[in-house]
Motif scaffolding. Sequence first.
Motif, PDB file in Angstrom:
ATOM      1  N   LEU A  14       0.826  -1.210   0.000  1.00 29.12           N
ATOM      2  CA  LEU A  14       0.000   0.000   0.000  1.00 29.12           C
ATOM      3  C   LEU A  14       0.857   1.255   0.000  1.00 29.12           C
ATOM      4  O   LEU A  14       0.618   2.187  -0.776  1.00 29.12           O
ATOM      5  CB  LEU A  14      -0.920  -0.008   1.222  1.00 29.12           C
ATOM      6  N   ILE A  15       1.872   1.283   0.859  1.00 27.86           N
ATOM      7  CA  ILE A  15       2.736   2.464   0.957  1.00 27.86           C
ATOM      8  C   ILE A  15       3.490   2.700  -0.340  1.00 27.86           C
ATOM      9  O   ILE A  15       3.537   3.830  -0.861  1.00 27.86           O
ATOM     10  CB  ILE A  15       3.711   2.312   2.140  1.00 27.86           C
ATOM     11  N   LEU A  16       4.095   1.644  -0.891  1.00 29.36           N
ATOM     12  CA  LEU A  16       4.886   1.794  -2.111  1.00 29.36           C
ATOM     13  C   LEU A  16       4.030   2.167  -3.314  1.00 29.36           C
ATOM     14  O   LEU A  16       4.472   2.907  -4.198  1.00 29.36           O
ATOM     15  CB  LEU A  16       5.664   0.510  -2.385  1.00 29.36           C
ATOM     16  N   SER A  17       2.795   1.677  -3.334  1.00 33.29           N
ATOM     17  CA  SER A  17       1.911   1.997  -4.456  1.00 33.29           C
ATOM     18  C   SER A  17       1.409   3.434  -4.379  1.00 33.29           C
ATOM     19  O   SER A  17       0.968   3.999  -5.381  1.00 33.29           O
ATOM     20  CB  SER A  17       0.721   1.027  -4.489  1.00 33.29           C
ATOM     21  N   GLN A  18       1.471   4.017  -3.167  1.00 34.77           N
ATOM     22  CA  GLN A  18       1.043   5.405  -2.963  1.00 34.77           C
ATOM     23  C   GLN A  18       2.180   6.217  -2.337  1.00 34.77           C
ATOM     24  O   GLN A  18       1.958   7.044  -1.462  1.00 34.77           O
ATOM     25  CB  GLN A  18      -0.182   5.433  -2.038  1.00 34.77           C
ATOM     26  N   LEU A  19       3.388   5.959  -2.807  1.00 36.52           N
ATOM     27  CA  LEU A  19       4.571   6.541  -2.174  1.00 36.52           C
ATOM     28  C   LEU A  19       4.556   8.059  -2.196  1.00 36.52           C
ATOM     29  O   LEU A  19       4.934   8.712  -1.217  1.00 36.52           O
ATOM     30  CB  LEU A  19       5.834   6.014  -2.847  1.00 36.52           C
ATOM     31  N   LYS A  20       4.106   8.650  -3.297  1.00 42.59           N
ATOM     32  CA  LYS A  20       4.058  10.106  -3.395  1.00 42.59           C
ATOM     33  C   LYS A  20       3.158  10.686  -2.304  1.00 42.59           C
ATOM     34  O   LYS A  20       3.529  11.641  -1.611  1.00 42.59           O
ATOM     35  CB  LYS A  20       3.559  10.534  -4.776  1.00 42.59           C
ATOM     36  N   MET A  21       1.973  10.091  -2.120  1.00 39.13           N
ATOM     37  CA  MET A  21       1.039  10.584  -1.119  1.00 39.13           C
ATOM     38  C   MET A  21       1.594  10.411   0.290  1.00 39.13           C
ATOM     39  O   MET A  21       1.518  11.332   1.111  1.00 39.13           O
ATOM     40  CB  MET A  21      -0.289   9.827  -1.234  1.00 39.13           C
ATOM     41  N   PHE A  22       2.195   9.241   0.567  1.00 45.15           N
ATOM     42  CA  PHE A  22       2.737   9.003   1.905  1.00 45.15           C
ATOM     43  C   PHE A  22       3.907   9.933   2.185  1.00 45.15           C
ATOM     44  O   PHE A  22       4.049  10.445   3.297  1.00 45.15           O
ATOM     45  CB  PHE A  22       3.167   7.541   2.049  1.00 45.15           C
ATOM     46  N   ASN A  23       4.736  10.168   1.209  1.00 49.53           N
ATOM     47  CA  ASN A  23       5.871  11.075   1.384  1.00 49.53           C
ATOM     48  C   ASN A  23       5.390  12.486   1.663  1.00 49.53           C
ATOM     49  O   ASN A  23       5.889  13.163   2.583  1.00 49.53           O
ATOM     50  CB  ASN A  23       6.760  11.059   0.144  1.00 49.53           C
ATOM     51  N   GLU A  24       4.405  12.944   0.901  1.00 51.84           N
ATOM     52  CA  GLU A  24       3.870  14.287   1.100  1.00 51.84           C
ATOM     53  C   GLU A  24       3.232  14.414   2.483  1.00 51.84           C
ATOM     54  O   GLU A  24       3.357  15.452   3.142  1.00 51.84           O
ATOM     55  CB  GLU A  24       2.845  14.609   0.012  1.00 51.84           C
ATOM     56  N   ALA A  25       2.557  13.349   2.928  1.00 53.45           N
ATOM     57  CA  ALA A  25       1.905  13.368   4.240  1.00 53.45           C
ATOM     58  C   ALA A  25       2.929  13.498   5.360  1.00 53.45           C
ATOM     59  O   ALA A  25       2.746  14.277   6.304  1.00 53.45           O
ATOM     60  CB  ALA A  25       1.064  12.103   4.424  1.00 53.45           C
ATOM     61  N   VAL A  26       4.018  12.728   5.261  1.00 51.27           N
ATOM     62  CA  VAL A  26       5.054  12.773   6.294  1.00 51.27           C
ATOM     63  C   VAL A  26       5.724  14.141   6.322  1.00 51.27           C
ATOM     64  O   VAL A  26       5.950  14.713   7.395  1.00 51.27           O
ATOM     65  CB  VAL A  26       6.104  11.660   6.048  1.00 51.27           C
ATOM     66  N   VAL A  27       6.037  14.661   5.145  1.00 51.73           N
ATOM     67  CA  VAL A  27       6.682  15.975   5.075  1.00 51.73           C
ATOM     68  C   VAL A  27       5.768  17.051   5.658  1.00 51.73           C
ATOM     69  O   VAL A  27       6.205  17.895   6.449  1.00 51.73           O
ATOM     70  CB  VAL A  27       7.057  16.328   3.622  1.00 51.73           C
ATOM     71  N   TYR A  28       4.482  17.006   5.307  1.00 49.59           N
ATOM     72  CA  TYR A  28       3.545  18.008   5.811  1.00 49.59           C
ATOM     73  C   TYR A  28       3.391  17.892   7.327  1.00 49.59           C
ATOM     74  O   TYR A  28       3.341  18.904   8.032  1.00 49.59           O
ATOM     75  CB  TYR A  28       2.183  17.867   5.135  1.00 49.59           C
ATOM     76  N   PHE A  29       3.330  16.662   7.800  1.00 45.74           N
ATOM     77  CA  PHE A  29       3.201  16.455   9.243  1.00 45.74           C
ATOM     78  C   PHE A  29       4.412  17.027   9.976  1.00 45.74           C
ATOM     79  O   PHE A  29       4.265  17.741  10.974  1.00 45.74           O
ATOM     80  CB  PHE A  29       3.067  14.966   9.558  1.00 45.74           C
ATOM     81  N   GLU A  30       5.606  16.706   9.490  1.00 48.33           N
ATOM     82  CA  GLU A  30       6.825  17.135  10.177  1.00 48.33           C
ATOM     83  C   GLU A  30       7.078  18.633  10.045  1.00 48.33           C
ATOM     84  O   GLU A  30       7.617  19.244  10.968  1.00 48.33           O
ATOM     85  CB  GLU A  30       8.024  16.352   9.638  1.00 48.33           C
ATOM     86  N   GLN A  31       6.678  19.216   8.924  1.00 43.93           N
ATOM     87  CA  GLN A  31       6.971  20.622   8.689  1.00 43.93           C
ATOM     88  C   GLN A  31       5.884  21.567   9.204  1.00 43.93           C
ATOM     89  O   GLN A  31       6.164  22.728   9.493  1.00 43.93           O
ATOM     90  CB  GLN A  31       7.171  20.869   7.182  1.00 43.93           C
ATOM     91  N   HIS A  32       4.648  21.072   9.321  1.00 40.17           N
ATOM     92  CA  HIS A  32       3.545  21.967   9.664  1.00 40.17           C
ATOM     93  C   HIS A  32       2.724  21.508  10.870  1.00 40.17           C
ATOM     94  O   HIS A  32       2.601  22.243  11.850  1.00 40.17           O
ATOM     95  CB  HIS A  32       2.625  22.135   8.445  1.00 40.17           C
ATOM     96  N   LEU A  33       2.145  20.316  10.789  1.00 44.82           N
ATOM     97  CA  LEU A  33       1.221  19.878  11.831  1.00 44.82           C
ATOM     98  C   LEU A  33       1.900  19.722  13.191  1.00 44.82           C
ATOM     99  O   LEU A  33       1.440  20.267  14.192  1.00 44.82           O
ATOM    100  CB  LEU A  33       0.557  18.557  11.428  1.00 44.82           C
ATOM    101  N   SER A  34       2.983  18.969  13.225  1.00 45.93           N
ATOM    102  CA  SER A  34       3.668  18.715  14.491  1.00 45.93           C
ATOM    103  C   SER A  34       4.200  19.998  15.124  1.00 45.93           C
ATOM    104  O   SER A  34       3.947  20.248  16.312  1.00 45.93           O
ATOM    105  CB  SER A  34       4.790  17.694  14.294  1.00 45.93           C
ATOM    106  N   PRO A  35       4.927  20.843  14.384  1.00 46.41           N
ATOM    107  CA  PRO A  35       5.407  22.094  15.006  1.00 46.41           C
ATOM    108  C   PRO A  35       4.268  22.982  15.503  1.00 46.41           C
ATOM    109  O   PRO A  35       4.384  23.603  16.564  1.00 46.41           O
ATOM    110  CB  PRO A  35       6.175  22.782  13.870  1.00 46.41           C
ATOM    111  N   ALA A  36       3.161  23.040  14.759  1.00 41.66           N
ATOM    112  CA  ALA A  36       2.034  23.878  15.176  1.00 41.66           C
ATOM    113  C   ALA A  36       1.434  23.379  16.481  1.00 41.66           C
ATOM    114  O   ALA A  36       1.098  24.172  17.369  1.00 41.66           O
ATOM    115  CB  ALA A  36       0.962  23.893  14.074  1.00 41.66           C
ATOM    116  N   PHE A  37       1.314  22.058  16.617  1.00 41.98           N
ATOM    117  CA  PHE A  37       0.755  21.519  17.852  1.00 41.98           C
ATOM    118  C   PHE A  37       1.674  21.793  19.032  1.00 41.98           C
ATOM    119  O   PHE A  37       1.230  22.265  20.084  1.00 41.98           O
ATOM    120  CB  PHE A  37       0.511  20.010  17.740  1.00 41.98           C
ATOM    121  N   TRP A  38       2.953  21.484  18.891  1.00 44.81           N
ATOM    122  CA  TRP A  38       3.874  21.608  20.022  1.00 44.81           C
ATOM    123  C   TRP A  38       4.116  23.068  20.403  1.00 44.81           C
ATOM    124  O   TRP A  38       4.395  23.366  21.565  1.00 44.81           O
ATOM    125  CB  TRP A  38       5.180  20.886  19.737  1.00 44.81           C
ATOM    126  N   LYS A  39       3.983  23.972  19.432  1.00 43.90           N
ATOM    127  CA  LYS A  39       4.071  25.399  19.762  1.00 43.90           C
ATOM    128  C   LYS A  39       2.944  25.776  20.718  1.00 43.90           C
ATOM    129  O   LYS A  39       3.173  26.469  21.725  1.00 43.90           O
ATOM    130  CB  LYS A  39       3.982  26.247  18.490  1.00 43.90           C
TER     131      LYS A  39
END
Length: 215
Positions: A14-39
């Motif tokens: 599943l991950i490899l077949s949707q690698l672009k989506m999973f990669n974008e999700a991880v990047v968005y989480f690490e760059q935006h969602l997680s920092p916003a929450f912990w701030k």
Amino acid sequence: MNLHSDAERQAGILILSQLKMFNEAVVYFEQHLSPAFWKSFDQCVERFMKDNSWVGKANYEHQDYCWLAHPAWVIEGVNCKYWFENSSTVTEGNDYILAVLTGTGTEQGQFGFEFKLNAGYFGGVKKIASYASNVQQSYREQLQTLGLLEQGKGNYFLPVTIEPNLLTECWKEHGEFPVEHEVFFPLQTALEKLQQSTKILDAIFLSEAQIAVSE
């Protein structure tokens, strides 16, 4: 030899077949969602410290660490007899801490605040362990009632759990995590419990601290 279970193989497909989506999700989480929450998490802790004249530093957003202490616990500067700091009960550490905090991680464990003792101030780890083993049962029960779990050697852990559905709704509604939102109510409740625990912890350790200083 194939060391992966069928479920793991299917997850990999599943991950490899949707690698672009999973990669974008991880990047968005690490760059935006997680920092916003912990701030906002940091701001919530900082607000509590300011309102109650506590000392400490909440900087989980940048340093994965925050600590706080009752003003009466300060020896000098940032040196304290005892204090609270963020902690978790996971051992592997593979999950995002936000997943641990929301109970959605792959490993069983909790995020929360741990009560820590200054071993040097109390005359060493052995003295702390000896004293902690003889704490009155009534004090243990009072701390347990507040939700503080005994960790041994004088340390106590207060779990904090954020509701994942509220986390989602908060982001959906605001595109950020306002500290006033109910998603942070469990954190605020936990901080209030830390405040309530200070009298019990002082009753347990203050006399021992005075003995240690006089020796």
